[in-house]
Design a protein around this motif. Structure first.
Motif, PDB file in Angstrom:
ATOM      1  N   VAL A   8      14.073  11.169  -6.333  1.00 64.39           N
ATOM      2  CA  VAL A   8      13.634  12.432  -6.915  1.00 64.39           C
ATOM      3  C   VAL A   8      14.827  13.201  -7.471  1.00 64.39           C
ATOM      4  O   VAL A   8      14.805  13.705  -8.601  1.00 64.39           O
ATOM      5  N   PHE A  31       9.357  11.017 -10.926  1.00 62.46           N
ATOM      6  CA  PHE A  31       9.931   9.891 -10.193  1.00 62.46           C
ATOM      7  C   PHE A  31       8.838   8.937  -9.719  1.00 62.46           C
ATOM      8  O   PHE A  31       8.947   7.719  -9.853  1.00 62.46           O
ATOM      9  N   LEU A  32       7.753   9.505  -9.201  1.00 61.99           N
ATOM     10  CA  LEU A  32       6.662   8.664  -8.692  1.00 61.99           C
ATOM     11  C   LEU A  32       6.037   7.835  -9.805  1.00 61.99           C
ATOM     12  O   LEU A  32       5.658   6.692  -9.594  1.00 61.99           O
ATOM     13  N   ALA A  35       8.164   4.975  -9.987  1.00 62.90           N
ATOM     14  CA  ALA A  35       8.179   4.149  -8.780  1.00 62.90           C
ATOM     15  C   ALA A  35       6.864   3.395  -8.586  1.00 62.90           C
ATOM     16  O   ALA A  35       6.849   2.248  -8.172  1.00 62.90           O
ATOM     17  N   LEU A  36       5.753   4.056  -8.889  1.00 62.12           N
ATOM     18  CA  LEU A  36       4.450   3.415  -8.671  1.00 62.12           C
ATOM     19  C   LEU A  36       3.925   2.735  -9.928  1.00 62.12           C
ATOM     20  O   LEU A  36       2.937   2.019  -9.883  1.00 62.12           O
ATOM     21  N   LYS A  38       2.512   4.291 -12.387  1.00 58.15           N
ATOM     22  CA  LYS A  38       1.233   4.930 -12.721  1.00 58.15           C
ATOM     23  C   LYS A  38       1.430   5.897 -13.869  1.00 58.15           C
ATOM     24  O   LYS A  38       2.480   6.521 -13.982  1.00 58.15           O
ATOM     25  N   ARG A 197      -8.485   9.643 -12.077  1.00 63.36           N
ATOM     26  CA  ARG A 197      -8.241   8.836 -10.879  1.00 63.36           C
ATOM     27  C   ARG A 197      -7.069   7.885 -11.066  1.00 63.36           C
ATOM     28  O   ARG A 197      -6.350   7.586 -10.140  1.00 63.36           O
ATOM     29  N   CYS A 199      -4.461   8.334 -12.803  1.00 66.88           N
ATOM     30  CA  CYS A 199      -3.191   8.984 -13.130  1.00 66.88           C
ATOM     31  C   CYS A 199      -2.639   9.773 -11.951  1.00 66.88           C
ATOM     32  O   CYS A 199      -3.348  10.125 -11.027  1.00 66.88           O
ATOM     33  N   LEU A 200      -1.345  10.044 -12.039  1.00 66.97           N
ATOM     34  CA  LEU A 200      -0.745  11.047 -11.169  1.00 66.97           C
ATOM     35  C   LEU A 200      -0.873  12.357 -11.920  1.00 66.97           C
ATOM     36  O   LEU A 200      -0.557  12.431 -13.098  1.00 66.97           O
ATOM     37  N   HIS A 201      -1.318  13.368 -11.219  1.00 62.39           N
ATOM     38  CA  HIS A 201      -1.618  14.611 -11.919  1.00 62.39           C
ATOM     39  C   HIS A 201      -0.557  15.658 -11.637  1.00 62.39           C
ATOM     40  O   HIS A 201      -0.099  15.791 -10.510  1.00 62.39           O
TER      41      HIS A 201
ATOM     42  N   GLU B  34      -7.287   6.638  -4.574  1.00 60.87           N
ATOM     43  CA  GLU B  34      -6.319   7.737  -4.635  1.00 60.87           C
ATOM     44  C   GLU B  34      -5.627   7.924  -3.292  1.00 60.87           C
ATOM     45  O   GLU B  34      -4.431   8.210  -3.228  1.00 60.87           O
ATOM     46  N   ASP B  37      -3.077   5.363  -3.074  1.00 60.52           N
ATOM     47  CA  ASP B  37      -1.939   5.772  -3.903  1.00 60.52           C
ATOM     48  C   ASP B  37      -1.038   6.726  -3.143  1.00 60.52           C
ATOM     49  O   ASP B  37       0.186   6.613  -3.190  1.00 60.52           O
ATOM     50  N   ALA B  40       0.971   4.933  -0.586  1.00 58.68           N
ATOM     51  CA  ALA B  40       2.005   4.137  -1.251  1.00 58.68           C
ATOM     52  C   ALA B  40       3.118   5.034  -1.778  1.00 58.68           C
ATOM     53  O   ALA B  40       4.300   4.708  -1.676  1.00 58.68           O
ATOM     54  N   ALA B  41       2.716   6.174  -2.332  1.00 60.71           N
ATOM     55  CA  ALA B  41       3.704   7.066  -2.936  1.00 60.71           C
ATOM     56  C   ALA B  41       4.616   7.679  -1.883  1.00 60.71           C
ATOM     57  O   ALA B  41       5.805   7.866  -2.117  1.00 60.71           O
ATOM     58  N   HIS B  44       7.951   6.264  -1.036  1.00 59.84           N
ATOM     59  CA  HIS B  44       9.101   6.391  -1.930  1.00 59.84           C
ATOM     60  C   HIS B  44       9.884   7.677  -1.759  1.00 59.84           C
ATOM     61  O   HIS B  44      10.877   7.869  -2.432  1.00 59.84           O
ATOM     62  N   VAL B  45       9.373   8.580  -0.933  1.00 59.64           N
ATOM     63  CA  VAL B  45      10.093   9.850  -0.835  1.00 59.64           C
ATOM     64  C   VAL B  45      10.541  10.123   0.598  1.00 59.64           C
ATOM     65  O   VAL B  45      10.075   9.485   1.541  1.00 59.64           O
ATOM     66  N   THR B  60      -1.159  12.874  -6.224  1.00 63.22           N
ATOM     67  CA  THR B  60      -2.002  11.696  -6.099  1.00 63.22           C
ATOM     68  C   THR B  60      -3.448  12.034  -5.751  1.00 63.22           C
ATOM     69  O   THR B  60      -4.351  11.298  -6.112  1.00 63.22           O
TER      70      THR B  60
END
Lengths: 302, 460
Positions: A8, A31-32, A35-36, A38, A197, A199-201, B34, B37, B40-41, B44-45, B60
């Motif tokens: 991050v 960053f996510l 990393a993902l 998405k 769904r 996407c990262l929002h 979701e 997700d 999983a996310a 990473h942090v 997410t």
């Protein structure tokens, strides 16, 4: 997916080097996204730097930026690919001339021709396909997604979940590497649940005072700390006024620039009155700001 | 959650599931993918950073701004602040404020709140607010809503004093700029403070006893007539974007037009392609654009509701040839111009000062007001007009307006009634809702913003 960012903090710093300052929340999402693998969906009022973010990510990572601008009536032919109809026609006509000169014809020639005119050479790549087929790292910016029709959203769903697309004549094209996708929306229309769904929002709103000051200073080093603070403060007061078009971050920067260009180092009431047009572009908004922030009328100035 | 102190990574899935359950309870559609997700996310942090965790979970799980409040509150509930959970007393004993016990009303906490507000730093603000809450904590489990606790907490924090200090700090740093700018900013900042505080308090409230439902409810679903001052502010903030979205949606529908192929125009378009109908042209619907007349009851009982109706209807004015708005109690006045000149939600108190609105005793009188309307503006209502009456249809034991409503229906193209009372209360006591409704094209119950939006969509 190529590693674009390692953490991050690193994402935040990398973006800062391009002059785009993000808060921690947005940095986390950026960053996510990497990393993902998405897509990012950025929503928020106009002028908060959503499109700019995609550009900054591209600049920070050295990736190529592919942009798809959405509008009402955007269709597959403009978004994905199209056959170059004119060129195909030309090819057929020249073939005719050749055939007329030679002596053979028949189905063999037709098959050959058919394969020929539906080959790479006659394919017009549009942004989505270009992003999928790119061999170098790519940032795909799908701008103002809410302006596009619902059908386009369906198309995006397919691409964003599998990162592949089927062209009947060529077969399925799969992304050699997943593009980093950024979708932006001003929320004039609800995007479909299915799209959200995947996407990262992130909701991108106006930056907080300290950050906005820093943004102004990083874009315009000639602006003094004091002026930046005054401008940002005034702009924030305007945003609180319930205007038709609240000032965007870009307009804050423009305003600071305008004041400096006029040779002033401080923001006095008179200067505000004179340069109000840089931030507010609607007569009613201007009147409202003048009245509520008690700015002097321009007339009294000279 | 006492698990907070143990290895966090092990319990992450459970915590996420708990959070998702809470969100779903509140009506946020979180899918399993979701939730996956999110887990999983989180890998990473850095889990020690609370703000990172929150950003990750928000990105997410929550994809809609209107669910933001619910998310923040649920997050507060499932992931309480570390300092409180593991070492109770640390936050209070450590802070400079806690040492003094009310007598001299220590300054430290106030300054730290103000400083955090000024710099807009989320973490710092949360930290200082957390300390403040600990300091002023009352019994939070008395079954009242978060809004109630917030108001009480704000009173104890002495908002005017905070406001004064905010301005003071401001002046120190920048001499002389327009003081109104500062004041505006201070107001915004303190509004923010209130909202933040409410979120944190809501997270701490115990579930159950109706409290949950109340705090989880979306603003759009809260009854308009029963909304408190703080809720009204939130509603006002939702209605603007909502109105804009509604206008955009209706605009698209209108432009799309009808179905079906327009053969003649398709043929003509095909000429450019050597007779191949490459571009099918669809038949276009020519929508009728009626005039709209809105009559809004703004008497005491429904005053809160009127501005929302008017705002929403004016937002969709493009769908009509002309919109004229009137408000009435026992007199009636036209406010079309006021609405056109001021974007944003109207202030009902502002309206009450209009002359002619109150002729008699200030209780709504439908018969008198509507008669007055027909006499003065009767020619406004024609066979092309859609009339909307918004009000609770209570007669206050006066003459019923049935015949006038019938007359309005006869003259207009369509007549709708929007009633802010829930259907269960129609016809109770002096309400004549159903009686009037029989003379209307349709009558809607619009006790919440969501219902109001739905009704407007139906009408247009």
């Amino acid at each position: 997916m190529v590693e674009l960012f390692t953490s991050v903090e690193q994402a935040k710093e990398a973006l800062a080097t391009t002059g785009y300052l993000v808060d921690e929340e947005l940095a986390t999402v950026v960053f996510l996204g990497a990393a993902l693998g998405k897509p990012l969906l950025l929503e928020g009022p106009a002028g908060t730097g959503k499109t700019e973010l995609a550009k900054a990510v591209a600049a920070a990572t050295g990736a190529r930026l592919v942009r798809l601008q959405c509008y009402e009536g955007l269709d597959e032919a403009r978004a994905l690919y199209e056959w170059n109809y004119r060129k195909q026609l030309l090819r057929i006509q020249t073939a005719h001339v050749d055939l007329g000169a030679g002596d053979h014809g028949g189905s063999g020639a037709w098959d050959e021709m058919h394969d020929d005119i539906f080959s790479e050479e006659f394919l017009l790549e549009r942004p989505l396909l270009a992003a999928l087929r790119s061999t170098e790292p790519v940032i795909l910016l799908i701008d103002e997604t809410d302006k596009a029709d619902v059908e386009v959203e369906g198309l995006l769903l397919e691409i964003l979940s599998d990162f592949q697309v089927t062209v009947p004549e060529l077969g399925t094209i799969t992304a050699t590497q997943r593009p980093y996708v950024v979708l932006t929306s001003n929320a004039t229309r609800e995007l479909s649940e299915a799209l959200k769904r995947r996407c990262l929002h992130a909701h991108v709103s106006y930056p907080e005072p300290a950050r906005e000051r820093a943004i102004v200073r990083s874009r315009l080093p000639q602006v003094s700390e004091e002026l930046a603070e005054q401008v940002v403060k005034a702009v924030r007061a305007m945003r609180a006024l319930d205007l038709r078009k609240p000032p965007s971050v870009a307009e804050t920067i423009d305003w600071a620039g305008a004041v400096v260009a006029l040779g002033h180092e401080r923001l006095s009431d008179a200067i505000v009155a004179r340069t109000l047009g840089v931030v507010l572009k609607n007569e009613q908004d201007k009147a409202k700001a003048r009245e509520q922030l008690r700015l002097p009328e321009l007339v009294s100035d000279g | 959650m006492s698990t907070r102190a143990t290895d966090l990574a092990d319990v992450v899935p459970e915590l996420v599931v708990a959070l998702v359950a809470r969100l779903r309870n509140g009506g946020v559609p979180v899918s399993t993918s979701e939730a996956l997700d999110a887990v999983a996310a989180l890998r990473h942090v850095d889990l020690a950073r609370r703000s990172h965790m929150r950003s990750v979970l928000r990105a997410t799980l929550v994809k809609d701004l209107s669910h933001e409040v619910l998310f923040r509150r649920s997050f507060e509930a499932i992931f309480p602040r570390l300092s409180r959970a593991t070492e109770p007393g640390a936050a209070t004993a450590g802070g400079p404020a806690a040492v003094s016990d009310g007598g001299e009303d220590g300054d430290g906490w106030r300054d730290s709140v103000v400083r955090a507000l000024r710099e807009g730093e989320e973490d710092a603000l949360e930290e200082s607010l957390g300390a403040t809450i600990d300091r002023f904590r009352g019994d939070e489990d008395d079954g009242r809503s978060a809004g109630h606790h917030t108001q009480r907490m704000l009173r104890r924090m002495d908002v005017p004093e905070l406001y004064r200090r905010y301005l003071e700090q401001e002046r120190e740093e920048s001499a002389g700029l327009n003081s109104s700018t500062d004041a505006a900013e201070a107001r915004v900042a303190l509004d923010q403070l209130g909202r933040r505080l409410e979120d944190m308090l809501a997270g701490r409230l115990r579930e159950g006893g109706g409290v949950t439902n109340q705090q989880l409810e979306d603003v759009q679903d809260r009854p308009l007539l029963k909304a408190g001052a703080d809720e009204l502010v939130a509603m006002r903030m939702t209605i603007r974007p909502l109105a804009r979205r509604l206008a955009a949606k209706l605009g698209v529908q209108r432009r799309r037009g009808g179905r079906g192929l327009d053969m003649r125009r398709t043929m003509r378009a095909s000429m450019g392609f050597g007779g191949v109908p490459a571009k099918p042209v669809l038949r276009r619907r020519r929508p009728s654009k009626p005039d709209l007349v809105v009559l809004c009851d703004v008497s005491g009982s429904t005053a809160q509701f009127a501005p929302f109706t008017l705002t929403l209807l004016h937002a969709v004015h493009e769908e009509f040839r002309r919109v004229r708005s009137f408000v009435f109690i026992d007199g009636v006045v036209e406010i079309t111009e006021i609405l056109e000149n001021s974007p944003g939600v109207l202030d009902p108190h502002h309206l009450l000062a209009k002359r002619g609105l109150v002729v008699h005793d200030g209780r709504s009188d439908y018969a008198r007001a509507l008669t007055a309307f027909l006499v003065r503006w009767g020619d406004v209502v024609t066979a092309r007009t859609t009339v909307i009456i918004a009000g609770d249809a209570r007669s206050h034991d006066r003459e019923a307006a049935t015949s006038i409503v019938a007359e309005l229906e006869r003259r207009s193209r369509r007549l709708y009634w929007l009633n802010p009372e829930p259907k269960s209360e129609w016809d109770r006591l002096d309400s004549r809702a159903s009686e009037y409704a029989t003379h209307c094209t349709d009558a809607f119950e619009v006790s919440t913003i969501r219902q109001l939006t739905a009704a407007v969509t139906r009408i247009v």
